[in-house]
Design a protein around this motif. Structure first.
Motif, PDB file in Angstrom:
ATOM      1  N   ASN A  18      47.004  45.987  23.055  1.00  0.00           N
ATOM      2  CA  ASN A  18      47.802  44.758  23.041  1.00  0.00           C
ATOM      3  C   ASN A  18      49.023  44.848  22.130  1.00  0.00           C
ATOM      4  OD1 ASN A  18      45.958  43.286  24.716  1.00  0.00           O
ATOM      5  ND2 ASN A  18      44.584  43.239  22.959  1.00  0.00           N
ATOM      6  N   CYS A  19      49.397  46.055  21.692  1.00  0.00           N
ATOM      7  CA  CYS A  19      50.512  46.142  20.742  1.00  0.00           C
ATOM      8  C   CYS A  19      51.673  45.258  21.224  1.00  0.00           C
ATOM      9  CB  CYS A  19      50.985  47.584  20.595  1.00  0.00           C
ATOM     10  SG  CYS A  19      52.417  47.735  19.493  1.00  0.00           S
ATOM     11  N   PHE A  20      52.086  44.350  20.358  1.00  0.00           N
ATOM     12  CA  PHE A  20      53.158  43.406  20.708  1.00  0.00           C
ATOM     13  C   PHE A  20      54.433  44.142  21.124  1.00  0.00           C
ATOM     14  CE2 PHE A  20      56.968  41.125  19.197  1.00  0.00           C
ATOM     15  CZ  PHE A  20      56.943  40.070  20.103  1.00  0.00           C
ATOM     16  N   ALA A  21      54.666  45.291  20.490  1.00  0.00           N
ATOM     17  CA  ALA A  21      55.921  45.993  20.765  1.00  0.00           C
ATOM     18  C   ALA A  21      55.827  46.940  21.951  1.00  0.00           C
ATOM     19  CB  ALA A  21      56.369  46.753  19.522  1.00  0.00           C
ATOM     20  N   CYS A  22      54.696  47.648  22.115  1.00  0.00           N
ATOM     21  CA  CYS A  22      54.717  48.742  23.096  1.00  0.00           C
ATOM     22  C   CYS A  22      53.693  48.654  24.219  1.00  0.00           C
ATOM     23  CB  CYS A  22      54.601  50.091  22.400  1.00  0.00           C
ATOM     24  SG  CYS A  22      52.988  50.426  21.686  1.00  0.00           S
ATOM     25  N   SER A  23      52.798  47.684  24.184  1.00  0.00           N
ATOM     26  CA  SER A  23      51.825  47.668  25.276  1.00  0.00           C
ATOM     27  C   SER A  23      52.446  47.127  26.569  1.00  0.00           C
ATOM     28  CB  SER A  23      50.618  46.803  24.930  1.00  0.00           C
ATOM     29  OG  SER A  23      49.801  46.681  26.086  1.00  0.00           O
ATOM     30  N   PRO A  24      52.319  47.880  27.661  1.00  0.00           N
ATOM     31  CA  PRO A  24      52.812  47.360  28.949  1.00  0.00           C
ATOM     32  C   PRO A  24      51.918  46.241  29.470  1.00  0.00           C
ATOM     33  CG  PRO A  24      51.736  49.484  29.249  1.00  0.00           C
ATOM     34  CD  PRO A  24      51.739  49.225  27.775  1.00  0.00           C
ATOM     35  N   TYR A  25      50.773  46.044  28.814  1.00  0.00           N
ATOM     36  CA  TYR A  25      49.813  45.039  29.286  1.00  0.00           C
ATOM     37  C   TYR A  25      49.917  43.725  28.526  1.00  0.00           C
ATOM     38  CZ  TYR A  25      47.861  49.296  31.252  1.00  0.00           C
ATOM     39  OH  TYR A  25      47.710  50.477  31.915  1.00  0.00           O
ATOM     40  N   ASN A  26      50.813  43.664  27.533  1.00  0.00           N
ATOM     41  CA  ASN A  26      50.973  42.427  26.758  1.00  0.00           C
ATOM     42  C   ASN A  26      52.156  41.644  27.340  1.00  0.00           C
ATOM     43  OD1 ASN A  26      51.486  40.382  24.954  1.00  0.00           O
ATOM     44  ND2 ASN A  26      51.104  41.644  23.127  1.00  0.00           N
ATOM     45  N   SER A  27      51.837  40.615  28.100  1.00  0.00           N
ATOM     46  CA  SER A  27      52.911  39.882  28.789  1.00  0.00           C
ATOM     47  C   SER A  27      53.768  39.087  27.810  1.00  0.00           C
ATOM     48  CB  SER A  27      52.322  38.967  29.864  1.00  0.00           C
ATOM     49  OG  SER A  27      51.398  38.090  29.263  1.00  0.00           O
ATOM     50  N   SER A  28      53.284  38.887  26.576  1.00  0.00           N
ATOM     51  CA  SER A  28      54.098  38.208  25.558  1.00  0.00           C
ATOM     52  C   SER A  28      54.900  39.203  24.734  1.00  0.00           C
ATOM     53  CB  SER A  28      53.210  37.426  24.586  1.00  0.00           C
ATOM     54  OG  SER A  28      52.354  36.578  25.279  1.00  0.00           O
TER      55      SER A  28
END
Ligand SMILES: CCCCCCCCCCCCCCCC(=O)SCCNC(=O)CCNC(=O)[C@H](O)C(C)(C)COP(=O)(O)OP(=O)(O)OC[C@H]1O[C@@H](n2cnc3c(N)ncnc32)[C@H](O)[C@@H]1OP(=O)(O)O
Length: 160
Positions: A18-28
Motif C-alpha cells: 500500500n505504499c502511498f508513493a509507489c504502490s500501483p494498488y493504492n488508489s489514493s
C-alpha cells in the motif's frame, strides 16, 4: 534511461502493498514508477489539482514525499538493500505550478558513512525548472535484515 521493475507489483500483494508513493494498488497514492540514468534515479509524476495547497501550487508535503521516495528507491537499486529515512531537509525554491504538468524528480547518492547514506534529490516542474531540493539521510539496513524485515527482494528483482 532504463526502466526499473517494481518487484512487488503482483496481484498476490493487493491489499498488502500500500505504499502511498509507489504502490500501483493504492488508489489514493501517487503510483510512482522509476527509471535509472547512470548514477541517477528518476521518477515522473503528473500532478492534479487535488494535490494543491495554495491555489494552483503543488502541496509542499507531496513534494517532500516525491523527494523522499526517490531516496528510498535509490537505496534499493544503488545500494542493493533497504533503508528508512532518518532525516531530510527540503528547500522549496519556487512554487510548483500544477498547470505546468508533469514533474520530474531525480536522486543521487552522495556518500555512505557507516549505516547512513546521504542522498541529494531535486524536483523539476513541467518547464524543467528546479523548484525544490532535498538533502536526505537514509538509515541503511544490512541486506539480510532488509530481506527478512522489509520485503527486500534482492537487486535482480528490479530488472527485467
Ligand atoms: C507485500 C509487499 C510490500 C512491499 C512494500 C514495499 C515498499 C517499498 C517502499 C520503499 C520506499 C520507501 C520510501 C519511504 C521512506 C520512509 O518513509 S521510511 C519511514 C520514515 N522513517 C522511519 O520510520 C524511521 C524511524 N526511525 C528509526 O526507526 C530509527 O531512528 C533508525 C533510523 C532506524 C535509527 O535508529 P538507531 O537507534 O540509530 O539504530 P538501531 O536501533 O541501532 O538499529 C535500528 C534497527 O536496525 C537493526 N540493525 C541495524 N544494523 C544492524 C546489523 N548490522 N545487523 C542486524 N541488525 C541491524 C537493529 O537491530 C534495529 O532493529 P530493531 O531493534 O528496531 O528491531
Amino acid at each position: 534511461m532504463k526502466k526499473i521493475r517494481n518487484p512487488w507489483k503482483e496481484p498476490k500483494n493487493i491489499g498488502e502493498y500500500n505504499c502511498f508513493a509507489c504502490s500501483p494498488y493504492n488508489s489514493s497514492g501517487l503510483q510512482l514508477e522509476f527509471w535509472e540514468n547512470h548514477d541517477e534515479l528518476i521518477t515522473k509524476w503528473n500532478p492534479e489539482r487535488s494535490y494543491e495547497g495554495w491555489i494552483g501550487v503543488l502541496h509542499g508535503g507531496i513534494q517532500a514525499t516525491l523527494l523522499d521516495e526517490i531516496g528510498g528507491w535509490l537505496v534499493m537499486v544503488k545500494l542493493k538493500t533497504a533503508g528508512v529515512t532518518s532525516n531530510m531537509q527540503v528547500s522549496y525554491l519556487k512554487p510548483v505550478k500544477v498547470s505546468k504538468g508533469e514533474v520530474t524528480v531525480k536522486g543521487k547518492l552522495e556518500s555512505v558513512e557507516g549505516r547512513i547514506a546521504k542522498i541529494s534529490a531535486s524536483l523539476y516542474d513541467g518547464d524543467g525548472e528546479e523548484c525544490a531540493k532535498a538533502e536526505l539521510s537514509y538509515f541503511v539496513f544490512p541486506e539480510n535484515i532488509a530481506k527478512a524485515r522489509y520485503q527486500y527482494p534482492g537487486i535482480d528483482a528490479f530488472y527485467d
